[in-house]
Design an enzyme around this catalytic site. Structure first.
Site, PDB file in Angstrom:
ATOM      1  N   GLY A 240       0.754  -1.245   0.000  1.00 41.97           N
ATOM      2  CA  GLY A 240       0.000   0.000   0.000  1.00 41.97           C
ATOM      3  C   GLY A 240       0.785   1.296   0.000  1.00 41.97           C
ATOM      4  CD  GLU A 275       0.086  -9.436   0.997  1.00 43.35           C
ATOM      5  OE1 GLU A 275      -0.753  -8.615   0.554  1.00 43.35           O
ATOM      6  OE2 GLU A 275      -0.235 -10.509   1.503  1.00 43.35           O
ATOM      7  N   GLY A 277       4.059  -3.588  -3.603  1.00 44.30           N
ATOM      8  CA  GLY A 277       3.982  -3.685  -5.058  1.00 44.30           C
ATOM      9  C   GLY A 277       4.494  -2.400  -5.686  1.00 44.30           C
ATOM     10  NE  ARG A 278       0.485   2.558  -6.125  1.00 40.97           N
ATOM     11  CZ  ARG A 278      -0.563   2.594  -6.958  1.00 40.97           C
ATOM     12  NH1 ARG A 278      -0.470   3.200  -8.118  1.00 40.97           N
ATOM     13  NH2 ARG A 278      -1.721   2.052  -6.608  1.00 40.97           N
ATOM     14  CE1 TYR A 318      -8.056   2.229 -10.485  1.00 43.33           C
ATOM     15  CE2 TYR A 318      -5.933   2.462 -11.580  1.00 43.33           C
ATOM     16  CZ  TYR A 318      -6.925   1.668 -11.052  1.00 43.33           C
ATOM     17  OH  TYR A 318      -6.777   0.306 -11.087  1.00 43.33           O
ATOM     18  CB  CYS A 343     -12.492   5.557 -31.253  1.00 44.36           C
ATOM     19  SG  CYS A 343     -11.449   5.646 -32.703  1.00 44.36           S
ATOM     20  CD  GLU A 344     -13.286   4.530 -24.346  1.00 47.62           C
ATOM     21  OE1 GLU A 344     -13.779   4.934 -23.293  1.00 47.62           O
ATOM     22  OE2 GLU A 344     -13.331   3.355 -24.742  1.00 47.62           O
ATOM     23  CE1 TYR A 372      -1.150  -3.112  -9.022  1.00 48.32           C
ATOM     24  CE2 TYR A 372      -0.111  -1.137  -8.138  1.00 48.32           C
ATOM     25  CZ  TYR A 372      -0.582  -2.419  -7.962  1.00 48.32           C
ATOM     26  OH  TYR A 372      -0.486  -3.026  -6.734  1.00 48.32           O
TER      27      TYR A 372
HETATM   28  N1  LLP Z   1      -1.558  -6.971  -1.222  1.00 48.68           N
HETATM   29  C1  LLP Z   1      -2.837  -7.024  -1.614  1.00 48.68           C
HETATM   30  C2  LLP Z   1      -3.731  -8.001  -0.984  1.00 48.68           C
HETATM   31  C3  LLP Z   1      -3.303  -6.151  -2.613  1.00 48.68           C
HETATM   32  O1  LLP Z   1      -4.585  -6.192  -2.979  1.00 48.68           O
HETATM   33  C4  LLP Z   1      -2.417  -5.214  -3.204  1.00 48.68           C
HETATM   34  C5  LLP Z   1      -2.859  -4.301  -4.252  1.00 48.68           C
HETATM   35  C6  LLP Z   1      -1.072  -5.207  -2.768  1.00 48.68           C
HETATM   36  C7  LLP Z   1      -0.678  -6.086  -1.778  1.00 48.68           C
HETATM   37  C8  LLP Z   1      -0.053  -4.278  -3.338  1.00 48.68           C
HETATM   38  O2  LLP Z   1      -0.354  -2.957  -3.067  1.00 48.68           O
HETATM   39  P1  LLP Z   1       0.678  -1.795  -3.433  1.00 48.68           P
HETATM   40  O3  LLP Z   1       1.887  -1.957  -2.532  1.00 48.68           O
HETATM   41  O4  LLP Z   1       1.033  -1.931  -4.852  1.00 48.68           O
HETATM   42  O5  LLP Z   1      -0.075  -0.559  -3.146  1.00 48.68           O
HETATM   43  N2  LLP Z   1      -4.382  -0.887 -10.312  1.00 48.68           N
HETATM   44  C9  LLP Z   1      -4.334   0.068  -9.230  1.00 48.68           C
HETATM   45  C10 LLP Z   1      -3.751  -0.520  -7.954  1.00 48.68           C
HETATM   46  C11 LLP Z   1      -4.492  -1.750  -7.451  1.00 48.68           C
HETATM   47  C12 LLP Z   1      -3.921  -2.319  -6.191  1.00 48.68           C
HETATM   48  C13 LLP Z   1      -4.563  -3.621  -5.861  1.00 48.68           C
HETATM   49  N3  LLP Z   1      -4.041  -4.300  -4.718  1.00 48.68           N
HETATM   50  C14 LLP Z   1      -3.543   1.299  -9.689  1.00 48.68           C
HETATM   51  O6  LLP Z   1      -3.085   1.327 -10.823  1.00 48.68           O
HETATM   52  O7  LLP Z   1      -3.392   2.259  -8.929  1.00 48.68           O
END
Ligand code: LLP
Length: 420
Positions: A240, A275, A277-278, A318, A343-344, A372
């Site tokens: 997150g 966990e 990600g981003r 978003y 085309c949108e 993402y």
């Molecule tokens: N763990 C779980 C259970 C999750 O659902 C997610 C992200 C993460 C970890 C990783 O979160 P992060 O560290 O990346 O914030 N497509 C959207 C983001 C969707 C995130 C979904 N879950 C965007 O482009 O902003």
């Protein structure tokens, strides 16, 4: 810190000019810096260095390219997966099954079986019935499934509604006040080893306060579960952490996050799982694109680029901001709207933005596209699936091919009855 910089007036990814990649691979193309992935992985780990037992499970959904996973496996990361497809990627990249966590609110029975058979390290349960089914599937096979119960702490993460997950009306986790009863019922079942709890309240969080509030609630639950005689050895704190998308964005540093986690969890005596990600992937990639036309508009011209919403969906979905930077900036700027060829009207990356002056044929990049980005791409408007390139030092390689419209058409059929 990242490895995207100007040298001789031209944007480079590590030691490779973006123009060289564009000339060899074409545009649009995602370009990743392996050294930036490594650095982010290290900085996140260092931020947590005060914690005694930590397991890092990179959230594959952010960027699942197997070359990226290979880099992160080298850095000692396991994976958080949300489908069997993601699990197969983690395994293909050389991650160990025991380092894989399986999250997700709709794991099918077939997926649970595949993950059990692969011997993954943790299932994060999203509802009680899933736990009962998993226990049964494992028991039938003479296996025991390691699991945690994902709780919904009912905290507003203060992020975009479409990426908030920790409010009680969201589809994720079980209500935290019902977790003890569920634990009592599930923990006794053969076939499951319920080791603790998990939570994840949302993505692109710019403030640690909601995370801290959620973690405190989880801490109270851990004490309550122990009080009821449960053995709690793991807590999964999810991902997150936000990343800066534009100059001036200030996001919590991994070190500040680590300090907060250390303070909140000091008496927990568990293995903590994360966990991210981003925060690992976001600023490790750009989407390179070529300006097709500069089309006069009412207030500002439209800079029409060859990348579109199907390649980078975040602005359309978003209203997300991605910086747009010319590969060879002249020093001049212009007010413009930036849009793709789809085309949108939603296929718009920016309105009324001051950008580097560009003209037809110029190269530019959308920044902070490593998370993402490619993974959410589609072939809408029968556009090819966007390719991915990885750079490390002065080397680069295509790590995902451009999938041509012909290849996609070749997977479709006209049924016999329609053929004349
Ligand atoms: N763990 C779980 C259970 C999750 O659902 C997610 C992200 C993460 C970890 C990783 O979160 P992060 O560290 O990346 O914030 N497509 C959207 C983001 C969707 C995130 C979904 N879950 C965007 O482009 O902003």
């Amino acid at each position: 810190m990242d490895h995207f910089h100007f040298s001789n007036g031209e944007l480079h990814v590590e030691d490779v000019p973006v123009s060289r990649i564009a000339a060899e691979v074409g545009t649009p193309v995602y370009i990743y810096s392996a050294s930036t992935f490594r650095r982010h992985a290290q900085v996140f780990r260092e931020g947590l260095s005060a914690l005694p037992r930590v397991h890092l499970a990179y959230a594959i959904k952010a960027n699942p390219n197997i070359a990226v996973l290979r880099v992160l496996a080298d850095e000692g990361y396991g994976a958080d997966v949300v489908s069997v497809g993601e699990m197969r990627r983690a395994l293909a990249a050389g991650m160990k099954p025991e380092d894989i966590v399986f999250s997700g609110v709709g794991k099918t029975r077939a997926e649970l079986v595949a993950a059990l058979e692969a011997g993954i390290g943790q299932f994060n349960l999203e509802l009680e019935e899933e736990g009962a089914v998993l226990a049964e599937l494992a028991h039938e096979r003479g296996l025991v499934a390691p699991a945690t119960l994902r709780v919904n702490p009912d905290v507003d993460a203060g992020t975009h509604a479409k990426i908030s997950t920790g409010r009680k009306e969201n589809k994720f986790g079980v209500p935290i006040d019902q977790a003890l009863g569920m634990f009592d019922r599930l923990a006794g079942l053969p076939g499951i080893d319920l080791k603790g709890v998990a939570c994840h309240i949302g993505s692109q969080l710019g403030d640690l306060a909601p995370l801290e509030a959620a973690y405190k609630r989880v801490g109270e639950l851990v004490a309550e579960l122990r009080g009821a005689g449960h053995r709690i050895t793991r807590v999964d704190l999810g991902g997150g952490l936000g990343v800066p998308y534009k100059p001036g964005d200030v996001m919590p540093a991994p070190a500040a996050y680590g300090e907060m986690v250390a303070r909140v969890t000091k008496d927990w005596d568990v293995e903590l799982m994360f966990e991210p990600g981003r925060v690992i992937a976001g600023n490790a990639g750009v989407l390179a694109t070529e300006v097709v036309w500069v089309k006069p508009g009412v207030a500002n011209p439209y800079v029409i680029v060859d990348a579109a919403m199907n390649d980078l969906m975040r602005p359309a979905l978003y209203d997300a901001h991605h910086d747009f930077v010319a590969v060879r900036p002249t020093g001049e700027t212009m007010m413009a709207n930036i849009a793709g060829p789809v085309c949108e009207t939603g296929d718009t990356f920016a309105m009324n933005r001051e950008i580097d002056a560009v003209k037809s044929g110029d190269l530019a990049v959308f920044r902070t596209a490593g998370a993402y980005g490619a993974t959410m791409a589609s072939t809408y408007n029968s556009r090819p699936l966007v390719p991915e390139v990885m750079v490390e030092g002065d080397r680069f390689a295509v790590v995902a091919d451009r999938i041509a419209a012909e290849t996609i058409i070749a997977a479709e059929r006209v049924p016999e009855w329609l053929k004349k």
